[in-house]
Design a protein around this motif. Structure first.
Motif, PDB file in Angstrom:
ATOM      1  N   VAL A 164       2.800  -2.369  13.227  1.00  0.00           N
ATOM      2  CA  VAL A 164       2.634  -2.257  11.773  1.00  0.00           C
ATOM      3  C   VAL A 164       3.999  -2.086  11.113  1.00  0.00           C
ATOM      4  N   SER A 165       4.326  -2.968  10.195  1.00  0.00           N
ATOM      5  CA  SER A 165       5.549  -2.801   9.405  1.00  0.00           C
ATOM      6  C   SER A 165       5.204  -2.043   8.128  1.00  0.00           C
ATOM      7  N   PHE A 166       6.154  -1.269   7.646  1.00  0.00           N
ATOM      8  CA  PHE A 166       5.962  -0.510   6.414  1.00  0.00           C
ATOM      9  C   PHE A 166       6.998  -0.982   5.404  1.00  0.00           C
ATOM     10  N   VAL A 167       6.514  -1.647   4.360  1.00  0.00           N
ATOM     11  CA  VAL A 167       7.369  -2.299   3.376  1.00  0.00           C
ATOM     12  C   VAL A 167       7.600  -1.363   2.201  1.00  0.00           C
ATOM     13  N   SER A 168       8.856  -1.217   1.808  1.00  0.00           N
ATOM     14  CA  SER A 168       9.197  -0.416   0.628  1.00  0.00           C
ATOM     15  C   SER A 168       9.215  -1.309  -0.605  1.00  0.00           C
ATOM     16  N   ASN A 218       9.566   4.544  -0.258  1.00  0.00           N
ATOM     17  CA  ASN A 218       8.118   4.729  -0.145  1.00  0.00           C
ATOM     18  C   ASN A 218       7.532   4.099   1.117  1.00  0.00           C
ATOM     19  N   GLY A 219       8.191   3.088   1.673  1.00  0.00           N
ATOM     20  CA  GLY A 219       7.727   2.562   2.944  1.00  0.00           C
ATOM     21  C   GLY A 219       7.859   3.591   4.053  1.00  0.00           C
ATOM     22  N   THR A 220       8.965   4.341   4.037  1.00  0.00           N
ATOM     23  CA  THR A 220       9.158   5.407   5.019  1.00  0.00           C
ATOM     24  C   THR A 220       8.154   6.527   4.799  1.00  0.00           C
ATOM     25  N   VAL A 221       7.883   6.848   3.549  1.00  0.00           N
ATOM     26  CA  VAL A 221       6.880   7.879   3.235  1.00  0.00           C
ATOM     27  C   VAL A 221       5.526   7.475   3.822  1.00  0.00           C
ATOM     28  N   GLY A 263      -7.850  -5.838  18.897  1.00  0.00           N
ATOM     29  CA  GLY A 263      -6.762  -6.712  19.329  1.00  0.00           C
ATOM     30  C   GLY A 263      -6.372  -7.718  18.266  1.00  0.00           C
ATOM     31  N   ALA A 264      -6.443  -7.308  16.990  1.00  0.00           N
ATOM     32  CA  ALA A 264      -6.235  -8.244  15.881  1.00  0.00           C
ATOM     33  C   ALA A 264      -4.777  -8.494  15.548  1.00  0.00           C
ATOM     34  N   GLY A 265      -3.851  -7.775  16.197  1.00  0.00           N
ATOM     35  CA  GLY A 265      -2.440  -8.069  16.004  1.00  0.00           C
ATOM     36  C   GLY A 265      -1.796  -7.310  14.861  1.00  0.00           C
ATOM     37  N   PRO A 266      -0.550  -7.655  14.572  1.00  0.00           N
ATOM     38  CA  PRO A 266       0.230  -6.889  13.599  1.00  0.00           C
ATOM     39  C   PRO A 266      -0.168  -7.163  12.157  1.00  0.00           C
ATOM     40  N   LEU A 267       0.256  -6.260  11.274  1.00  0.00           N
ATOM     41  CA  LEU A 267       0.118  -6.468   9.834  1.00  0.00           C
ATOM     42  C   LEU A 267       1.166  -5.623   9.120  1.00  0.00           C
ATOM     43  N   ALA A 268       1.214  -5.766   7.800  1.00  0.00           N
ATOM     44  CA  ALA A 268       2.172  -5.023   6.979  1.00  0.00           C
ATOM     45  C   ALA A 268       1.430  -4.055   6.075  1.00  0.00           C
ATOM     46  N   VAL A 269       1.966  -2.833   5.944  1.00  0.00           N
ATOM     47  CA  VAL A 269       1.487  -1.853   4.969  1.00  0.00           C
ATOM     48  C   VAL A 269       2.538  -1.768   3.869  1.00  0.00           C
ATOM     49  N   VAL A 270       2.121  -2.003   2.639  1.00  0.00           N
ATOM     50  CA  VAL A 270       3.041  -2.097   1.511  1.00  0.00           C
ATOM     51  C   VAL A 270       2.747  -0.952   0.549  1.00  0.00           C
ATOM     52  N   CYS A 271       3.651   0.004   0.462  1.00  0.00           N
ATOM     53  CA  CYS A 271       3.471   1.143  -0.433  1.00  0.00           C
ATOM     54  C   CYS A 271       3.938   0.772  -1.833  1.00  0.00           C
ATOM     55  N   CYS A 272       3.069   0.977  -2.822  1.00  0.00           N
ATOM     56  CA  CYS A 272       3.394   0.644  -4.210  1.00  0.00           C
ATOM     57  C   CYS A 272       3.348   1.879  -5.108  1.00  0.00           C
ATOM     58  N   ILE A 308      -1.960   5.058  -4.092  1.00  0.00           N
ATOM     59  CA  ILE A 308      -2.813   6.237  -3.881  1.00  0.00           C
ATOM     60  C   ILE A 308      -2.245   7.486  -4.546  1.00  0.00           C
ATOM     61  N   THR A 309      -1.180   7.328  -5.327  1.00  0.00           N
ATOM     62  CA  THR A 309      -0.431   8.372  -6.051  1.00  0.00           C
ATOM     63  C   THR A 309       0.493   9.134  -5.113  1.00  0.00           C
ATOM     64  N   GLU A 310       1.542   9.687  -5.693  1.00  0.00           N
ATOM     65  CA  GLU A 310       2.578  10.354  -4.911  1.00  0.00           C
ATOM     66  C   GLU A 310       2.043  11.539  -4.119  1.00  0.00           C
ATOM     67  N   ALA A 311       1.041  12.216  -4.669  1.00  0.00           N
ATOM     68  CA  ALA A 311       0.569  13.459  -4.053  1.00  0.00           C
ATOM     69  C   ALA A 311      -0.365  13.230  -2.870  1.00  0.00           C
ATOM     70  N   ALA A 312      -0.745  11.983  -2.596  1.00  0.00           N
ATOM     71  CA  ALA A 312      -1.815  11.719  -1.626  1.00  0.00           C
ATOM     72  C   ALA A 312      -1.340  11.568  -0.186  1.00  0.00           C
ATOM     73  N   TYR A 313      -0.029  11.643   0.050  1.00  0.00           N
ATOM     74  CA  TYR A 313       0.467  11.351   1.400  1.00  0.00           C
ATOM     75  C   TYR A 313       0.456  12.563   2.328  1.00  0.00           C
ATOM     76  N   GLY A 314       0.280  13.763   1.784  1.00  0.00           N
ATOM     77  CA  GLY A 314       0.127  14.949   2.613  1.00  0.00           C
ATOM     78  C   GLY A 314       1.350  15.302   3.429  1.00  0.00           C
ATOM     79  N   LEU A 315       2.540  15.159   2.833  1.00  0.00           N
ATOM     80  CA  LEU A 315       3.782  15.427   3.550  1.00  0.00           C
ATOM     81  C   LEU A 315       4.397  16.754   3.117  1.00  0.00           C
ATOM     82  N   ARG A 316       5.166  17.349   4.011  1.00  0.00           N
ATOM     83  CA  ARG A 316       5.941  18.544   3.681  1.00  0.00           C
ATOM     84  C   ARG A 316       7.203  18.126   2.931  1.00  0.00           C
ATOM     85  N   ALA A 317       7.956  19.123   2.499  1.00  0.00           N
ATOM     86  CA  ALA A 317       9.197  18.842   1.769  1.00  0.00           C
ATOM     87  C   ALA A 317      10.195  18.073   2.632  1.00  0.00           C
ATOM     88  N   ASP A 318      10.113  18.219   3.984  1.00  0.00           N
ATOM     89  CA  ASP A 318      11.031  17.507   4.861  1.00  0.00           C
ATOM     90  C   ASP A 318      10.577  16.078   5.151  1.00  0.00           C
TER      91      ASP A 318
END
Length: 465
Positions: free
Chosen positions: A205-209, A178-181, A163-172, A110-120
């Motif tokens: 939800v796991s976040f994969v880097s 980027n998983g932490t982001v 109630g569909a259970g867990p899944l993984a989100v993979v940031c590319c 989704i590009t680096e600028a799309a995550y809407g995070l502050r500098a911290d």
């Protein structure tokens, strides 16, 4: 192309992708097609800002051609792992697919600028997109979030309810950790909307880097015609990519994943050395070439690298980056940095890949925070000048100044702040621009002076011999 060209039935949707574009189709979709269990893993891919790519691919039943463009010529392959292409604004379909028990993986480009995070690194509630999406989410079923993160949070709420259970989100996306982001953005928005949803995401939800790598320029009309001439069919959505590809992943997949390792993907415990090697050496050089190359009259990476001044600037930056890269990953794997540099030069010099500098130059304030600032800060902390990394920032400063003076639009999430900074007098202008990248560095007089001195030497000129 038509449905009849598929030799086998469509795979069931088990992966949902946000950010349907050329890179996803040349990279994650290619790896999924080449996984050993590919018939079990179909991708439903959603567009970002515009529906065009979905409309075009849907007309071809999701099929498209990957053109591998090497020095010796082109090869062509039809990829069919995208079994559904959807307008990103169709949040109902997105929620339905992510709520489906069979969906195991969500991937993001989704590009680096799309995550809407502050500098911290935390969610920025003042970001216009974030603020609007929170209002939309709080509006209930009638809400229409517009950012990828807002749409994903809305869909995860549907999964929780089902109630569909867990899944993984993979940031590319090209981001350190980027998983932490992705986690900070998703959990941050969920927390601001519904703390119970945030707690569910934390637990399920796991976040994969990942570190992703494959040079994929924009497709041109000439590329479309080349596919027609070589393959004998009309493909409105081919992608052109270099032969090289790389994918390193770190994290858990609680609901399973394709066997991407069959296609060459690598799974590691500690991804940081791989991330930094790619972000600093490949992406850093790209950013440096994007700004300095355009100032010197070039239009593509290959053209810029043929300019001795640009090549020397890249080598200076690489020397500093290499000095601050660990030679080996935590698992003992040799990162082979000198060989990686040689390989990068060969890839950049592939003149048959027209990787345009204007494309790379977009969102510079976001990219340079990860590509130049860490190296410059490390060099200054070690008592060295950091001239190579400062040169990248200086090229960006000069590029922004020249574009502003010439009335050209700067494609950047901080375009308004950049324009305001460029209106300031000399040293104040440089300090204000550096502050947009990193506030502490802007308070270092030596750094600001170095950037200002280097930027003064980077003026708009004709291409060099």
């Amino acid at each position: 192309m038509s449905r009849t060209v598929r030799p086998v039935p469509k795979a069931p949707v088990r992966i949902v992708h946000l950010g349907l574009g050329a890179f996803h189709r040349s990279h994650q979709a290619w790896y999924t097609q080449h996984a050993g269990d590919a018939p079990d893993w179909g991708i439903a891919a959603f567009t970002g800002r515009r529906p065009d790519a979905a409309a075009s691919l849907s007309g071809q039943d999701g099929l498209y051609t990957v053109v591998e463009r090497g020095d010796e010529g082109d090869t062509f392959e039809v990829v069919g792992s995208i079994v559904e292409a959807v307008d990103g604004a169709d949040i109902g379909r997105l929620a339905g697919l992510i709520a489906a028990p069979g969906t195991a993986v969500v991937t993001l480009t989704i590009t680096e600028a799309a995550y809407g995070l502050r500098a911290d690194g935390r969610l920025d509630p003042k970001d216009p997109g974030v603020a609007d999406d929170l209002q939309q989410l709080k509006a209930g079923p009638d809400g229409m979030p517009t950012t990828p993160v807002g749409r994903l949070v809305n869909a995860l709420a549907a999964r929780q309810a089902a109630g569909a259970g867990p899944l993984a989100v993979v940031c590319c996306d090209n981001l350190s950790h980027n998983g932490t982001v992705a986690r900070n953005a998703v959990v941050g928005m969920a927390e601001a909307w519904d703390p119970r949803l945030a707690a569910w995401i934390d637990a399920n939800v796991s976040f994969v880097s990942t570190s992703v790598d494959r040079i994929t320029p924009r497709t041109t009309d000439a590329d479309v015609e080349a596919v027609t001439a070589a393959c004998g069919y009309r493909d409105n959505s081919p992608v052109v990519a270099e032969p090289f590809r790389n994918w390193v992943l770190s994290g858990d997949f609680p609901a399973g994943r394709p066997r991407w390792e069959d296609a060459g993907a690598v799974f590691v415990d500690d991804i940081e050395p791989y991330e930094n090697r790619k972000l600093w050496l490949l992406n850093g050089a790209h950013s440096l070439l994007a700004y300095l190359g355009q100032l010197r009259g070039h239009t593509t990476v290959a053209e810029a690298l043929a300019d001795p001044a640009c090549l020397a600037a890249v080598e200076r930056f690489w020397d500093e980056a290499e000095a601050n890269l660990s030679g080996a990953a935590a698992d003992g794997a040799d990162l082979q940095i000198p060989a990686y540099r040689v390989q990068l030069l060969a890839r950049f010099r592939n003149a048959r890949i027209a990787h345009h500098l204007t494309q790379i130059a977009m969102d510079g304030s976001t990219k340079l925070r990860m590509r130049a600032v860490p190296v410059l800060a490390a060099e200054r902390e070690a008592g060295r000048t950091g001239e190579g990394a400062a040169g990248m920032i200086a090229a960006w400063v000069a590029f922004c100044g020249a574009a502003t003076q010439e009335g050209q639009a700067i494609q950047d999430p901080l375009a308004g702040d950049i324009a305001a900074a460029c209106a300031l007098p000399g040293p104040d202008r440089v300090r204000a621009l550096v502050a947009l990248l990193n506030e502490p560095l802007s308070q270092d007089g030596g750094t600001v002076e170095l950037v200002a001195t280097l930027a003064a030497g980077f003026v708009r000129q004709e291409a060099q011999a």
